[in-house]
Write a protein that holds these residues in place. Sequence first.
Motif, mmCIF file in Angstrom:
data_model
loop_
_atom_site.group_PDB
_atom_site.id
_atom_site.type_symbol
_atom_site.label_atom_id
_atom_site.label_comp_id
_atom_site.label_asym_id
_atom_site.label_seq_id
_atom_site.Cartn_x
_atom_site.Cartn_y
_atom_site.Cartn_z
ATOM 1 N N ASP A 173 13.700 75.906 72.710
ATOM 2 C CA ASP A 173 15.047 76.531 73.667
ATOM 3 C C ASP A 173 16.948 76.453 72.947
ATOM 4 O O ASP A 173 16.845 77.241 73.779
ATOM 5 C CB ASP A 173 14.978 75.442 74.882
ATOM 6 C CG ASP A 173 13.539 75.075 75.740
ATOM 7 O OD1 ASP A 173 13.099 76.539 75.303
ATOM 8 O OD2 ASP A 173 13.308 74.675 76.380
ATOM 9 N N ARG A 211 7.531 67.992 73.223
ATOM 10 C CA ARG A 211 8.915 67.912 74.294
ATOM 11 C C ARG A 211 9.949 68.665 72.675
ATOM 12 O O ARG A 211 10.540 68.988 72.744
ATOM 13 C CB ARG A 211 9.340 66.185 74.569
ATOM 14 C CG ARG A 211 8.633 65.875 75.655
ATOM 15 C CD ARG A 211 8.935 64.548 76.444
ATOM 16 N NE ARG A 211 8.675 63.881 75.494
ATOM 17 C CZ ARG A 211 7.770 62.837 76.218
ATOM 18 N NH1 ARG A 211 6.309 63.489 76.375
ATOM 19 N NH2 ARG A 211 7.475 61.744 75.693
ATOM 20 N N GLN A 213 9.856 71.650 72.373
ATOM 21 C CA GLN A 213 9.929 72.764 73.708
ATOM 22 C C GLN A 213 11.658 72.500 72.908
ATOM 23 O O GLN A 213 12.824 73.701 73.134
ATOM 24 C CB GLN A 213 10.016 72.503 75.339
ATOM 25 C CG GLN A 213 10.061 73.244 75.981
ATOM 26 C CD GLN A 213 9.492 74.720 75.685
ATOM 27 O OE1 GLN A 213 8.321 74.548 75.110
ATOM 28 N NE2 GLN A 213 10.943 75.783 75.820
ATOM 29 N N TYR A 214 12.674 71.207 72.655
ATOM 30 C CA TYR A 214 13.528 70.937 72.625
ATOM 31 C C TYR A 214 14.455 72.080 71.725
ATOM 32 O O TYR A 214 15.164 72.690 72.136
ATOM 33 C CB TYR A 214 14.533 69.472 72.699
ATOM 34 C CG TYR A 214 16.195 69.676 72.523
ATOM 35 C CD1 TYR A 214 16.466 69.596 73.425
ATOM 36 C CD2 TYR A 214 16.420 68.756 71.279
ATOM 37 C CE1 TYR A 214 17.665 69.439 74.145
ATOM 38 C CE2 TYR A 214 18.078 68.525 71.282
ATOM 39 C CZ TYR A 214 18.486 69.234 72.720
ATOM 40 O OH TYR A 214 19.507 68.729 72.635
ATOM 41 N N MET A 218 13.722 60.823 72.497
ATOM 42 C CA MET A 218 12.847 61.510 72.655
ATOM 43 C C MET A 218 11.587 61.073 71.723
ATOM 44 O O MET A 218 10.246 61.850 71.417
ATOM 45 C CB MET A 218 12.623 63.827 72.462
ATOM 46 C CG MET A 218 13.285 64.462 73.338
ATOM 47 S SD MET A 218 13.530 66.053 72.737
ATOM 48 C CE MET A 218 14.873 66.395 73.856
#
Length: 165
Positions: A116, A109, A112-113, A47
């Motif tokens: 989550d 990204r 968000q990872y 990422m």
Amino acid sequence: MAEKGGFRIGVALSETTDTMNNQSPEFQIFLKVEFDHDVDVTLLTDMLGVEPSHCISYHDAGFTRIDRQKLPAAWWYAYPSNREYLPSWSLQNVMEEFFAKFDDGRLERMKQYVWDGNGSVILTVNGYFFHEQVPELCIYGRPMRCLNKLDADLMINLNEDNSSQ
């Protein structure tokens, strides 16, 4: 784990009596991503596009020595490296150089990872300065926006060398 939402800053100042005089301050930055359960922390390498200085799964993380608490899954990136420091009179300049490695898409990204996975992001800045040669500690612009975007905790550890006193 850090609670989500808000922006937190911590600063610690200590003294050492180690080495050299008449040098510019030096900085080292650790980007730490931690989870208190099993997730694939190796995905963060792809990422962000940088190799971590430390990466360990929750399963392999072990326990603290004294109270035997479970250590988190962790992915750490050290800048400029685990053992090197970047000379600079300004924390802002070091932070700009650090965040220049990551475009906004990569940071989004990662955020968000982490979100989550109910993880946390911690940016630790280690700074060393020599007697009466205090660095500028202002942070603004893109570095501040990146910290806010990541919902990162910021820890600043400053160490002063007073051996010339």
